[in-house]
Enzyme design. Structure first.
Site, PDB file in Angstrom:
ATOM      1  N   GLY A  71       1.473   3.835   5.463  1.00 28.03           N
ATOM      2  CA  GLY A  71       2.345   2.809   4.765  1.00 28.03           C
ATOM      3  C   GLY A  71       2.528   1.551   5.147  1.00 28.03           C
ATOM      4  O   GLY A  71       2.762   1.277   6.440  1.00 28.03           O
ATOM      5  N   SER A  72       2.245   0.570   4.253  1.00 27.90           N
ATOM      6  CA  SER A  72       2.256  -0.887   4.756  1.00 27.90           C
ATOM      7  C   SER A  72       1.981  -1.724   3.772  1.00 27.90           C
ATOM      8  O   SER A  72       2.069  -1.633   2.557  1.00 27.90           O
ATOM      9  CB  SER A  72       1.226  -1.024   6.129  1.00 27.90           C
ATOM     10  OG  SER A  72       0.085  -0.287   5.318  1.00 27.90           O
ATOM     11  N   ARG A  73       1.955  -2.979   4.223  1.00 29.48           N
ATOM     12  CA  ARG A  73       1.546  -4.148   3.305  1.00 29.48           C
ATOM     13  C   ARG A  73       0.341  -5.258   3.828  1.00 29.48           C
ATOM     14  O   ARG A  73       0.559  -5.328   5.204  1.00 29.48           O
ATOM     15  CB  ARG A  73       2.996  -5.020   2.886  1.00 29.48           C
ATOM     16  CG  ARG A  73       3.059  -5.999   2.075  1.00 29.48           C
ATOM     17  CD  ARG A  73       4.029  -6.708   1.803  1.00 29.48           C
ATOM     18  NE  ARG A  73       4.312  -7.950   2.303  1.00 29.48           N
ATOM     19  CZ  ARG A  73       5.379  -8.480   2.696  1.00 29.48           C
ATOM     20  NH1 ARG A  73       6.764  -7.912   2.435  1.00 29.48           N
ATOM     21  NH2 ARG A  73       5.329  -9.679   3.144  1.00 29.48           N
TER      22      ARG A  73
ATOM     23  N   MET B 288       0.890  -1.351  -0.081  1.00 32.09           N
ATOM     24  CA  MET B 288       0.043   0.096  -0.156  1.00 32.09           C
ATOM     25  C   MET B 288       0.799   1.265   0.252  1.00 32.09           C
ATOM     26  O   MET B 288       1.636   1.566   0.942  1.00 32.09           O
ATOM     27  CB  MET B 288      -0.758  -0.025   1.287  1.00 32.09           C
ATOM     28  CG  MET B 288      -2.033  -0.921   1.070  1.00 32.09           C
ATOM     29  SD  MET B 288      -2.773  -1.298   2.861  1.00 32.09           S
ATOM     30  CE  MET B 288      -1.781  -2.486   3.649  1.00 32.09           C
TER      31      MET B 288
END
Length: 201
Positions: free
Chosen positions: A166-168, A80
């Site tokens: 911010g991430s996955r 993301m």
């Protein structure tokens, strides 16, 4: 427009600061107003509708950054970017078995090192086998918010959490799925709760 929980914690100080600074130092007020507007935009929570076709849907908006086999199971990860919606959704319908928080590092979510990042793993019991959804923090993400608890029943596309900044989000497919069942490619843009990532014929 709806917003993900927690947006007030970031947006309200920015807007209050903007109101005060507008009198004392207008340029700073404009900057803080822009920060508040960005926070609202970042925490946006748009409606999503699962597709009519069967299959495992994306847990996040973004681009597919990981497709690999580990210990006999296929993992599909979605990175993301800061411009993507950060509300995460259930890839399949099922029952929440466990929700596990794992502390760790905060490396960029698109890097290989991010596998050791802070994360929340959500195990789902489904008619198609056990699935696991991992919400993984990034370099700037410091809070992972899970909306679910063990015993909850989820439907495909239902909201199950979000990550700040911010991430996955990964899906670990059941052993019955093979690489040939993945219908997306690395770099492909996907939408949470709508884009099918994998299906068994």
């Amino acid at each position: 427009m709806r917003f993900a929980p927690g947006y007030r914690r970031f947006a309200l100080p920015a807007f209050v600061g903007a109101a005060v600074a507008a009198v004392v130092f207008p340029p700073l007020g404009a900057v803080l107003l822009a920060v508040g507007a960005f926070v609202l935009w970042f925490f946006r929570d748009p409606e999503r509708s699962p597709p009519d076709e069967p299959g495992v849907v994306a847990p996040a908006d973004g681009r597919v950054s990981v497709i690999r086999v580990e210990d006999g199971r296929v993992r599909v990860g979605v990175f993301m970017n800061v411009t993507d919606v950060h509300v995460n959704r259930a890839p399949v319908s099922g029952s929440v078995r466990t929700v596990t928080h794992r502390p760790g590092a905060h490396k960029p979510a698109f890097s290989k090192d991010s596998d050791r990042n802070e994360r929340v793993d959500i195990e789902l019991d489904t008619d198609a086998g056990d699935h696991e959804v991992s919400l993984i923090a990034g370099a700037f993400a410091r809070r992972i918010h899970s909306y679910v608890a063990p015993g909850d029943e989820l439907v495909r596309g239902q909201k199950l959490g979000h990550i700040d900044f911010g991430s996955r989000a990964d899906v670990l497919l059941p052993p019955e799925f093979g690489s040939e069942d993945v219908v997306v490619e690395k770099g492909e843009s996907v939408r949470a709760g709508e884009t099918v990532l994998a299906r068994r014929e």
